[in-house]
Write a protein that holds these residues in place. Structure first.
Motif: not given
Ligand code: GPP
Ligand code: MG
Ligand code: MG
Ligand code: MG
Length: 354
Positions: A167, A170, A103, A99, A262
């Motif tokens: 995910q 997202d 990110d 992640d 996000k």
């Protein structure tokens, strides 16, 4: 609720099991003839990425089993529950290492993200796979002979699939090249957070302990899910809120949600309650990769009528009431569950600051 001392002792005992788990994994790699530098690499990755978190998920396996049993666990029962707890922490390590790459995060648990160390970089992708692989190695070694072995495997496989679905949405909702805030909504946010967080962080620890305890009634798992999914949603809303509002030195990580475009709780609240002028500032600054734009968005977040801190405080209080209501409605006799399983989990996360 357990005292501070009791909580620290429970954590220390749980942490004590990690060395044995790491030793087993390293012994396996040595036994496969891996060179010393590979064994050291895996050891470094395990210790950097697995034990340093809050351990809520791992500890909840032990706590749930103890509450279901209604008495202290034997040494052997404790070890096996702790081992499953560490398997969730390995899963969490696997998710966080990857992640943070996805990110473009900077820090995690008060240290640079694993991938950001010069010697690691994209090798972190393989390291994340090795954290996941450890789960199935340990499950086979310690639970292969149990009737519920397949149930444990299914729980890990299914929650992993659900988490990757979360995910995925997202990531594709946060297109970094085309910022379009009209694609966001609280409904979409709900779907993202349930899938990316709630299943593996809340349902998995409790369901694992239920399997070990021998609960087979599928309705009991549904009843647990009905509480743990909203609890996990509340937890991820906290994560989103803290991303913008917690001091990084307390949170252990630097928030990147605004820079990363996000679909977070904060921005959805801002879109829902903001004036047209505030909306324009959001459209012009959200998802831009510079600190000034980020600061402009943060300033809007706290202004009336958006007032995120006040709205979050209200949300937190209402969530607690709602979850307590759901817990009180559990039929302990019919399901074989104990309300305390859920209050104990909720106590771990209610009003958290990190
Ligand atoms: C939390 O998202 C969700 C996860 C860490 C699951 C990741 C799933 C994968 C399949 C890799 P987040 O990005 O808000 O977490 P954080 O704020 O800790 O970076
Ligand atoms: Mg993420
Ligand atoms: Mg992240
Ligand atoms: Mg986050």
């Amino acid at each position: 609720m357990a005292t501070k001392e009791a909580k620290a002792a429970a954590r220390a005992r749980f942490e004590g099991v990690f060395d044995q788990i790491a030793d087993e994994l390293l012994a396996y790699t040595k036994g496969e003839g891996m060179p010393p530098e590979a064994v050291k690499w895996y050891k470094d990755s395990l210790y950097y990425n697995v034990p340093g978190g809050k351990l809520n998920r791992g500890l909840s396996v032990v706590d749930t089993l103890e509450i279901l049993k209604g008495a202290a666990l034997t040494e052997d029962e404790y070890f096996r529950a702790a081992l499953l707890g560490w398997c969730i922490e390995l899963l969490q390590g696997f998710f966080l290492v990857s992640d943070d790459l996805m990110d473009a995060s900077i820090t995690r648990r008060g240290q640079p993200c694993w991938y950001r160390q010069k010697h690691v970089g994209n090798i972190a992708i393989n390291d994340s796979f090795m954290l996941e692989a450890a789960i199935y190695h340990l499950l086979k070694k310690h639970f292969r002979q149990e009737k519920y072995y397949v149930d444990l495997l299914e729980l890990f496989h299914e929650t992993t699939f659900q988490t990757t679905l979360g995910q995925l949405i997202d990531l594709i909702t946060a297109d970094e090249h085309h910022v379009d805030l009209s694609k966001f909504s609280l409904e979409k946010h709900h779907l993202i957070v349930v899938y990316k967080t709630a299943f593996y962080s809340f349902y998995l620890p409790v369901a694992l302990a239920m399997r070990v305890h021998g609960i087979q009634d599928e309705d009991a798992y549904k009843a647990a899910l009905n509480i743990l999914i909203p609890m996990g949603e509340y937890f991820q809303v906290q994560d989103d809120y803290l991303d913008a509002y917690a001091p990084p030195e307390v949170l252990g990580k630097i928030g990147t949600d605004i820079l990363d475009n996000k679909c977070s709780w904060n921005v959805n609240i801002a879109l829902k309650y903001g004036t047209p002028e505030q909306r324009k500032i959001l459209d012009d600054n959200y998802g831009k990769k510079d600190a000034e734009s980020e600061a402009r968005v943060k300033a809007i977040y706290s202004q009336e009528p958006i007032s995120i801190p006040e709205r979050f405080e209200k949300y937190e209080k209402e969530s607690h009431e709602r979850l307590t209501g759901l817990i009180n409605n559990i039929d302990e006799e019919k399901t074989g569950l104990k309300r305390d399983v859920f209050t104990s989990f909720l106590d771990k996360v209610y009003k958290r600051t990190k």
